[in-house]
Design a protein around this motif. Structure first.
Motif, PDB file in Angstrom:
ATOM      1  N   ALA A 228      29.672   1.827 -25.656  1.00 32.90           N
ATOM      2  CA  ALA A 228      30.040   1.490 -24.315  1.00 32.90           C
ATOM      3  C   ALA A 228      29.297  -0.084 -24.009  1.00 32.90           C
ATOM      4  N   LEU A 229      30.583  -0.330 -23.860  1.00 31.12           N
ATOM      5  CA  LEU A 229      30.271  -1.919 -22.603  1.00 31.12           C
ATOM      6  C   LEU A 229      30.040  -1.678 -21.670  1.00 31.12           C
ATOM      7  N   ALA A 230      28.370  -1.646 -20.508  1.00 31.02           N
ATOM      8  CA  ALA A 230      28.153  -1.385 -19.229  1.00 31.02           C
ATOM      9  C   ALA A 230      28.254  -3.147 -18.617  1.00 31.02           C
ATOM     10  N   LYS A 231      28.757  -2.926 -18.024  1.00 30.27           N
ATOM     11  CA  LYS A 231      28.955  -4.452 -17.598  1.00 30.27           C
ATOM     12  C   LYS A 231      28.132  -4.319 -15.952  1.00 30.27           C
ATOM     13  N   GLY A 232      27.547  -5.844 -16.196  1.00 30.45           N
ATOM     14  CA  GLY A 232      26.679  -5.643 -15.508  1.00 30.45           C
ATOM     15  C   GLY A 232      25.031  -4.895 -14.890  1.00 30.45           C
ATOM     16  N   SER A 233      25.149  -4.102 -15.906  1.00 31.53           N
ATOM     17  CA  SER A 233      24.035  -3.318 -16.402  1.00 31.53           C
ATOM     18  C   SER A 233      22.484  -4.119 -16.523  1.00 31.53           C
ATOM     19  N   ARG A 234      22.329  -5.473 -16.724  1.00 38.12           N
ATOM     20  CA  ARG A 234      21.232  -5.906 -16.697  1.00 38.12           C
ATOM     21  C   ARG A 234      21.054  -6.385 -14.840  1.00 38.12           C
ATOM     22  N   ARG A 235      21.588  -6.361 -13.977  1.00 39.34           N
ATOM     23  CA  ARG A 235      21.988  -7.196 -12.902  1.00 39.34           C
ATOM     24  C   ARG A 235      20.928  -5.933 -12.301  1.00 39.34           C
ATOM     25  N   GLU A 236      19.881  -6.344 -11.220  1.00 46.87           N
ATOM     26  CA  GLU A 236      18.845  -5.917 -10.586  1.00 46.87           C
ATOM     27  C   GLU A 236      19.398  -5.218  -9.543  1.00 46.87           C
ATOM     28  N   ARG A 237      20.242  -5.468  -9.129  1.00 46.88           N
ATOM     29  CA  ARG A 237      21.371  -4.678  -7.954  1.00 46.88           C
ATOM     30  C   ARG A 237      21.810  -4.051  -8.193  1.00 46.88           C
ATOM     31  N   GLY A 238      22.615  -4.158  -9.936  1.00 52.80           N
ATOM     32  CA  GLY A 238      23.573  -3.188  -9.456  1.00 52.80           C
ATOM     33  C   GLY A 238      23.429  -2.147  -9.547  1.00 52.80           C
ATOM     34  N   LYS A 239      24.657  -1.535 -10.385  1.00 51.27           N
ATOM     35  CA  LYS A 239      24.747  -0.197  -9.970  1.00 51.27           C
ATOM     36  C   LYS A 239      24.197   0.542 -10.963  1.00 51.27           C
TER      37      LYS A 239
ATOM     38  N   SER B 297      25.537 -10.268 -22.705  1.00 57.63           N
ATOM     39  CA  SER B 297      25.502 -10.925 -22.043  1.00 57.63           C
ATOM     40  C   SER B 297      24.446 -11.477 -21.279  1.00 57.63           C
ATOM     41  N   GLU B 298      24.333 -12.046 -20.375  1.00 50.65           N
ATOM     42  CA  GLU B 298      23.086 -12.434 -19.387  1.00 50.65           C
ATOM     43  C   GLU B 298      22.884 -10.931 -18.171  1.00 50.65           C
ATOM     44  N   THR B 299      24.500 -10.127 -17.954  1.00 50.41           N
ATOM     45  CA  THR B 299      24.340  -9.456 -16.760  1.00 50.41           C
ATOM     46  C   THR B 299      24.598  -8.332 -17.616  1.00 50.41           C
ATOM     47  N   SER B 300      25.236  -7.796 -19.054  1.00 48.02           N
ATOM     48  CA  SER B 300      25.659  -6.474 -19.411  1.00 48.02           C
ATOM     49  C   SER B 300      25.099  -6.655 -21.406  1.00 48.02           C
ATOM     50  N   GLN B 301      25.245  -4.957 -21.317  1.00 44.21           N
ATOM     51  CA  GLN B 301      24.769  -4.184 -22.688  1.00 44.21           C
ATOM     52  C   GLN B 301      25.675  -3.332 -22.971  1.00 44.21           C
ATOM     53  N   ILE B 302      25.875  -3.816 -24.527  1.00 41.93           N
ATOM     54  CA  ILE B 302      26.233  -2.111 -26.122  1.00 41.93           C
ATOM     55  C   ILE B 302      25.339  -1.237 -26.128  1.00 41.93           C
ATOM     56  N   LEU B 303      25.473   0.027 -25.351  1.00 41.80           N
ATOM     57  CA  LEU B 303      25.030   0.670 -25.693  1.00 41.80           C
ATOM     58  C   LEU B 303      25.876   1.586 -26.630  1.00 41.80           C
ATOM     59  N   THR B 304      24.432   1.924 -27.839  1.00 41.77           N
ATOM     60  CA  THR B 304      24.691   3.494 -27.777  1.00 41.77           C
ATOM     61  C   THR B 304      24.404   4.571 -26.835  1.00 41.77           C
ATOM     62  N   LEU B 305      25.041   5.672 -27.377  1.00 43.31           N
ATOM     63  CA  LEU B 305      25.042   7.085 -26.548  1.00 43.31           C
ATOM     64  C   LEU B 305      25.595   8.160 -27.490  1.00 43.31           C
TER      65      LEU B 305
ATOM     66  N   ILE C   3      20.943   5.873 -27.869  1.00 42.85           N
ATOM     67  CA  ILE C   3      19.883   5.891 -28.661  1.00 42.85           C
ATOM     68  C   ILE C   3      19.942   4.549 -29.008  1.00 42.85           C
ATOM     69  N   GLY C   4      20.701   3.804 -28.372  1.00 49.13           N
ATOM     70  CA  GLY C   4      20.764   2.513 -28.729  1.00 49.13           C
ATOM     71  C   GLY C   4      21.033   1.121 -27.878  1.00 49.13           C
ATOM     72  N   ARG C   5      21.078  -0.278 -27.359  1.00 52.73           N
ATOM     73  CA  ARG C   5      20.945  -0.654 -26.903  1.00 52.73           C
ATOM     74  C   ARG C   5      20.900  -2.506 -27.522  1.00 52.73           C
ATOM     75  N   ARG C   6      22.240  -2.556 -27.351  1.00 52.61           N
ATOM     76  CA  ARG C   6      21.687  -4.569 -27.282  1.00 52.61           C
ATOM     77  C   ARG C   6      22.747  -5.618 -26.303  1.00 52.61           C
TER      78      ARG C   6
END
Length: 250
Positions: free
Chosen positions: A35-46, A17-25, A11-14
């Motif tokens: 929650a912190l989604a580490k590496g979530s912005r990497r195109e080839r990440g999980k 860093s260059e590679t991660s997001q903070i999400l509201t779930l 329901i929200g995100r910001r």
């Protein structure tokens, strides 16, 4: 700590860093989660380049512990992206409005399974085949009931006395509902309520047969109540209401 599996809608995100997001779930079994989604912005990440707002998935996360303020999201298996929200103009703003309400009026790790189910159902209903103001109204009534802030519609919210049917009736957020003829003169913060609008709010099952304008007015009164509770009018509320008001007037 042991990882927890659940179903959730973002329901929200910001960006963090260059590679991660903070999400509201908003999850079914745990309620709201930051929650912190580490590496979530990497195109080839999980996470495949990022997690979109209003996407639903099965999540795996580690709850915050110690001094940590955020959970750690380790998996997000996409289940639904709700493409119907992009099929007409009001659907996406209404979905964002509901997301705002969940973020504003629910606490972290306070589960509301019925509210989660209602939210997912509303996201599926939005689109050209359903009246958006009715979908939004249905969700708002459930949300207010689930969080214990439903206004009093059947009697006076101030004294508990009966409501007269032969006079103008007013609603007051500060009084938690409608006002009787004895309490109304002393209350400054109040709004006149159309009898047809009150009929819908007293008997929500009648909204389906009501006109679009009347249904929107019922939603508009709840929107006013939400603004008073939050002490502000969010941009997303103002935008969604402007679109709906224009559409029901056409």
């Amino acid at each position: 700590m042991t990882a927890v599996k659940d179903n959730a809608v973002c329901i929200g995100r910001r960006n963090y860093s260059e590679t991660s997001q903070i999400l509201t779930l908003f999850s079914r079994g745990r309620g709201k989660i930051k929650a912190l989604a580490k590496g979530s912005r990497r195109e080839r990440g999980k996470f495949g380049g990022g997690i979109d707002v209003l996407s639903k998935g099965e999540i795996l996360f580690v709850p915050p512990h110690g001094e940590a303020a955020l959970a750690i999201l380790t998996e997000f298996d996409l289940q639904e992206s709700f493409a119907n929200l992009r099929q007409d103009l009001p659907s996406l703003p209404c979905a964002e409005y509901m997301s705002y309400l969940l973020d504003e009026f629910t606490e972290e790790f306070d589960p509301h399974e019925k509210l989660y189910d209602a939210f997912v159902s509303a996201l599926k209903r939005l689109g050209p085949r359903h009246r958006p103001e009715l979908v939004l109204l249905d969700f708002e009534l459930i949300l207010l009931r689930e969080i214990g802030l439903s206004p009093v519609w059947q009697q006076c919210g101030s004294c508990g006395g009966p409501l007269a049917s032969d006079q103008n009736l007013y609603f007051s957020s500060g009084s938690g509902g409608m006002l009787c003829r004895n309490c109304e003169p002393a209350v400054v913060e109040k709004r006149l309520v159309d009898p047809q609008v009150l009929q819908i709010l007293q008997h929500p099952e009648t909204a389906e047969a009501a006109s679009r304008k009347t249904t929107f007015k019922a939603h508009e009164l709840l929107s006013y109540y939400q603004q008073e509770l939050a002490g502000k009018q969010a941009v997303v509320m103002k935008f969604a209401n402007r679109i709906l008001r224009k559409q029901v007037s056409e």
